[in-house]
Design a protein around this motif. Structure first.
Motif, PDB file in Angstrom:
ATOM      1  N   LEU A 199      25.955 -24.358  23.944  1.00  0.00           N
ATOM      2  CA  LEU A 199      25.381 -23.664  25.134  1.00  0.00           C
ATOM      3  C   LEU A 199      25.337 -24.208  26.742  1.00  0.00           C
ATOM      4  N   ALA A 200      26.587 -24.890  26.929  1.00  0.00           N
ATOM      5  CA  ALA A 200      26.945 -24.748  27.991  1.00  0.00           C
ATOM      6  C   ALA A 200      27.946 -23.730  28.186  1.00  0.00           C
ATOM      7  N   TYR A 201      28.695 -22.837  27.687  1.00  0.00           N
ATOM      8  CA  TYR A 201      29.527 -22.564  27.917  1.00  0.00           C
ATOM      9  C   TYR A 201      28.754 -20.405  28.164  1.00  0.00           C
ATOM     10  N   GLN A 202      27.310 -20.622  27.466  1.00  0.00           N
ATOM     11  CA  GLN A 202      26.707 -18.981  27.135  1.00  0.00           C
ATOM     12  C   GLN A 202      25.790 -19.757  29.345  1.00  0.00           C
ATOM     13  N   ARG A 203      25.767 -20.762  29.500  1.00  0.00           N
ATOM     14  CA  ARG A 203      25.138 -20.787  30.483  1.00  0.00           C
ATOM     15  C   ARG A 203      26.627 -20.417  31.649  1.00  0.00           C
ATOM     16  N   LEU A 204      27.730 -21.417  31.461  1.00  0.00           N
ATOM     17  CA  LEU A 204      28.587 -20.542  32.777  1.00  0.00           C
ATOM     18  C   LEU A 204      29.067 -18.756  32.120  1.00  0.00           C
ATOM     19  N   LEU A 205      28.505 -18.447  31.615  1.00  0.00           N
ATOM     20  CA  LEU A 205      28.670 -16.699  30.983  1.00  0.00           C
ATOM     21  C   LEU A 205      28.277 -16.010  32.140  1.00  0.00           C
ATOM     22  N   TYR A 206      26.763 -16.436  31.236  1.00  0.00           N
ATOM     23  CA  TYR A 206      25.808 -15.484  31.596  1.00  0.00           C
ATOM     24  C   TYR A 206      24.726 -15.859  32.849  1.00  0.00           C
ATOM     25  N   GLY A 207      25.451 -17.121  33.539  1.00  0.00           N
ATOM     26  CA  GLY A 207      24.981 -17.468  35.230  1.00  0.00           C
ATOM     27  C   GLY A 207      26.407 -16.896  35.809  1.00  0.00           C
ATOM     28  N   THR A 208      27.179 -16.100  35.700  1.00  0.00           N
ATOM     29  CA  THR A 208      28.125 -15.548  36.413  1.00  0.00           C
ATOM     30  C   THR A 208      28.327 -14.502  36.103  1.00  0.00           C
ATOM     31  N   PRO A 209      27.889 -13.516  37.418  1.00  0.00           N
ATOM     32  CA  PRO A 209      27.853 -11.964  37.575  1.00  0.00           C
ATOM     33  C   PRO A 209      29.387 -11.620  37.641  1.00  0.00           C
ATOM     34  N   SER A 210      30.219 -11.754  37.559  1.00  0.00           N
ATOM     35  CA  SER A 210      31.577 -11.320  37.383  1.00  0.00           C
ATOM     36  C   SER A 210      32.089 -11.270  35.811  1.00  0.00           C
ATOM     37  N   LEU A 211      31.441 -12.307  35.338  1.00  0.00           N
ATOM     38  CA  LEU A 211      32.178 -12.552  33.951  1.00  0.00           C
ATOM     39  C   LEU A 211      31.241 -11.625  33.261  1.00  0.00           C
ATOM     40  N   VAL A 212      30.175 -11.733  33.665  1.00  0.00           N
ATOM     41  CA  VAL A 212      29.154 -10.727  32.804  1.00  0.00           C
ATOM     42  C   VAL A 212      29.556  -9.306  32.903  1.00  0.00           C
ATOM     43  N   ALA A 213      30.417  -8.591  34.135  1.00  0.00           N
ATOM     44  CA  ALA A 213      30.416  -7.051  34.465  1.00  0.00           C
ATOM     45  C   ALA A 213      32.103  -7.385  33.723  1.00  0.00           C
ATOM     46  N   ARG A 214      32.382  -8.483  33.741  1.00  0.00           N
ATOM     47  CA  ARG A 214      34.067  -8.164  32.468  1.00  0.00           C
ATOM     48  C   ARG A 214      33.694  -8.393  31.528  1.00  0.00           C
ATOM     49  N   LEU A 215      33.041  -8.567  30.136  1.00  0.00           N
ATOM     50  CA  LEU A 215      32.643  -8.890  29.186  1.00  0.00           C
ATOM     51  C   LEU A 215      31.884  -7.292  28.977  1.00  0.00           C
ATOM     52  N   LEU A 216      31.393  -6.590  29.480  1.00  0.00           N
ATOM     53  CA  LEU A 216      31.205  -5.273  29.045  1.00  0.00           C
ATOM     54  C   LEU A 216      32.605  -4.727  29.074  1.00  0.00           C
ATOM     55  N   GLY A 217      33.198  -4.810  29.657  1.00  0.00           N
ATOM     56  CA  GLY A 217      34.977  -3.862  29.124  1.00  0.00           C
ATOM     57  C   GLY A 217      35.227  -4.504  28.115  1.00  0.00           C
ATOM     58  N   TYR A 218      34.791  -5.802  27.468  1.00  0.00           N
ATOM     59  CA  TYR A 218      34.939  -6.311  26.336  1.00  0.00           C
ATOM     60  C   TYR A 218      33.844  -5.165  24.732  1.00  0.00           C
ATOM     61  N   GLN A 219      32.977  -4.920  25.330  1.00  0.00           N
ATOM     62  CA  GLN A 219      31.982  -4.722  24.463  1.00  0.00           C
ATOM     63  C   GLN A 219      31.931  -2.949  24.331  1.00  0.00           C
ATOM     64  N   GLU A 220      32.578  -2.497  25.339  1.00  0.00           N
ATOM     65  CA  GLU A 220      32.872  -1.284  25.174  1.00  0.00           C
ATOM     66  C   GLU A 220      34.157  -1.040  24.602  1.00  0.00           C
ATOM     67  N   ARG A 221      35.346  -1.805  24.160  1.00  0.00           N
ATOM     68  CA  ARG A 221      36.704  -2.069  23.565  1.00  0.00           C
ATOM     69  C   ARG A 221      35.972  -1.638  22.180  1.00  0.00           C
ATOM     70  N   SER A 222      35.226  -2.539  22.489  1.00  0.00           N
ATOM     71  CA  SER A 222      34.875  -3.074  20.627  1.00  0.00           C
ATOM     72  C   SER A 222      33.900  -1.627  20.095  1.00  0.00           C
ATOM     73  N   GLU A 223      33.495  -1.233  20.603  1.00  0.00           N
ATOM     74  CA  GLU A 223      32.600   0.253  20.421  1.00  0.00           C
ATOM     75  C   GLU A 223      33.992   1.330  19.966  1.00  0.00           C
ATOM     76  N   ARG A 224      34.908   1.593  20.574  1.00  0.00           N
ATOM     77  CA  ARG A 224      36.051   2.261  20.757  1.00  0.00           C
ATOM     78  C   ARG A 224      36.915   2.013  19.384  1.00  0.00           C
ATOM     79  N   ALA A 225      36.646   0.710  19.026  1.00  0.00           N
ATOM     80  CA  ALA A 225      37.047   0.475  18.206  1.00  0.00           C
ATOM     81  C   ALA A 225      36.610   0.369  16.518  1.00  0.00           C
ATOM     82  N   LEU A 226      35.152   0.147  16.462  1.00  0.00           N
ATOM     83  CA  LEU A 226      34.851   0.520  15.343  1.00  0.00           C
ATOM     84  C   LEU A 226      34.782   2.011  15.306  1.00  0.00           C
ATOM     85  N   ALA A 227      34.504   2.796  16.335  1.00  0.00           N
ATOM     86  CA  ALA A 227      34.655   4.194  16.162  1.00  0.00           C
ATOM     87  C   ALA A 227      34.982   5.135  14.932  1.00  0.00           C
ATOM     88  N   GLU A 228      36.159   4.668  15.846  1.00  0.00           N
ATOM     89  CA  GLU A 228      37.299   4.374  14.843  1.00  0.00           C
ATOM     90  C   GLU A 228      37.618   4.013  13.302  1.00  0.00           C
TER      91      GLU A 228
END
Length: 216
Positions: free
Chosen positions: A122-151
Motif C-alpha cells: 500500500l505504501a508503494y502504491q501511494r508513492l507510485l500513483y501519487g507521483t506524476p513522473s512515475l505514472v508517466a513512466r509506467l505508461l511505457g511499461y504498459q506499452e511494452r507489455s502490450e507489444r510483447a503480448l501482440a507478438e
C-alpha cells in the motif's frame, strides 16, 4: 508442478548475473525506502547512491533514470502476459490462459492484480500513483507489455495489437478497481469475491468480443 498457464521457468542465472540482480534489488529497495521517508522529489539520485554505498555512475549503469528505481518492480511483469500466452497448454485459448492466471493471482494476493493489502504494498502504491513522473513512466511499461503480448498472439499485426490492447486494458482496469477499494479502507478479503466476479466479467467480455482464434 508448473501450472499450465504459468510462464516457462527461466534458466538459473550464473553467479555474475545473480550478483547484478542483488545489486539492482538493493539499489531499488534503498531508493523506495528513502522516497517513502522523505518524498520522491526531495531525494536525489546521489543520495540514493550514497545510502546504497555505490557511486552515482554505478547506480546509473543499473538504472538509467530515477523513475526506474521505483518501477524496477514492474520489470519482471512487463512480458508476463506474453509468457503466459506462449506457455499455455496445448489447445487452450489465449484469453482462457490469461483469465486463469489472473484468477490465480487474486487467490495468492499478487500485487499485480491490485488485490493486496500488505502495508508495504500500500505504501508503494501511494508513492507510485501519487507521483506524476512515475505514472508517466509506467505508461511505457504498459506499452511494452502490450507489444510483447501482440507478438505472442501472432497473426495479422493490426488484429493482434487490437486484441493485446483490449486484454491489457481489462487487466489494468480490474487491478485499478481493486487498488481503489483497498486504498479506501477495505481489506483484500472483503474485496476478493467482487474482484473474482469482475475478472470473470472482464475476461468474459473479451471472449465474446475478440476473434475466435484468441478465445477458443
Amino acid at each position: 508442478m508448473t501450472s499450465p498457464t504459468a510462464p516457462d521457468p527461466a534458466p538459473t542465472p550464473g553467479l555474475r548475473e545473480r550478483k547484478k540482480q542483488r545489486t539492482r534489488q538493493v539499489l531499488s529497495d534503498t531508493a523506495v525506502r528513502l522516497f517513502l521517508e522523505k518524498g520522491y522529489d526531495k531525494v536525489s539520485v546521489a543520495e540514493v547512491a550514497a545510502a546504497a554505498e555505490v557511486s552515482k555512475p554505478t547506480l546509473f549503469r543499473y538504472f538509467p533514470a530515477k523513475e526506474d528505481l521505483v518501477l524496477h518492480r514492474f520489470a519482471d511483469h512487463e512480458d508476463e502476459a506474453a509468457r503466459v500466452v506462449a506457455g499455455r497448454a496445448e489447445g487452450q485459448a489465449p484469453v482462457e490462459a490469461l483469465r486463469e492466471r489472473f484468477l490465480a493471482g487474486l487467490g495468492r494476493r499478487d500485487p499485480v492484480t491490485g488485490l493486496c493489502d500488505h502495508p508495504a504494498v500500500l505504501a508503494y502504491q501511494r508513492l507510485l500513483y501519487g507521483t506524476p513522473s512515475l505514472v508517466a513512466r509506467l505508461l511505457g511499461y504498459q506499452e511494452r507489455s502490450e507489444r510483447a503480448l501482440a507478438e505472442a498472439l501472432g497473426g495479422p499485426p493490426v488484429q493482434a495489437r487490437l486484441a493485446a490492447g483490449q486484454i491489457v486494458a481489462v487487466q489494468r482496469i480490474l487491478a485499478e478497481e481493486n487498488v481503489r477499494r483497498i486504498r479506501a479502507g477495505e481489506s483484500a478479503d472483503d474485496v476478493e469475491a467482487d474482484a473474482v466476479r469482475a475478472a470473470e466479467l472482464g475476461f468474459g467480455q473479451l471472449a465474446d468480443g475478440l476473434p475466435d482464434r484468441f478465445r477458443g
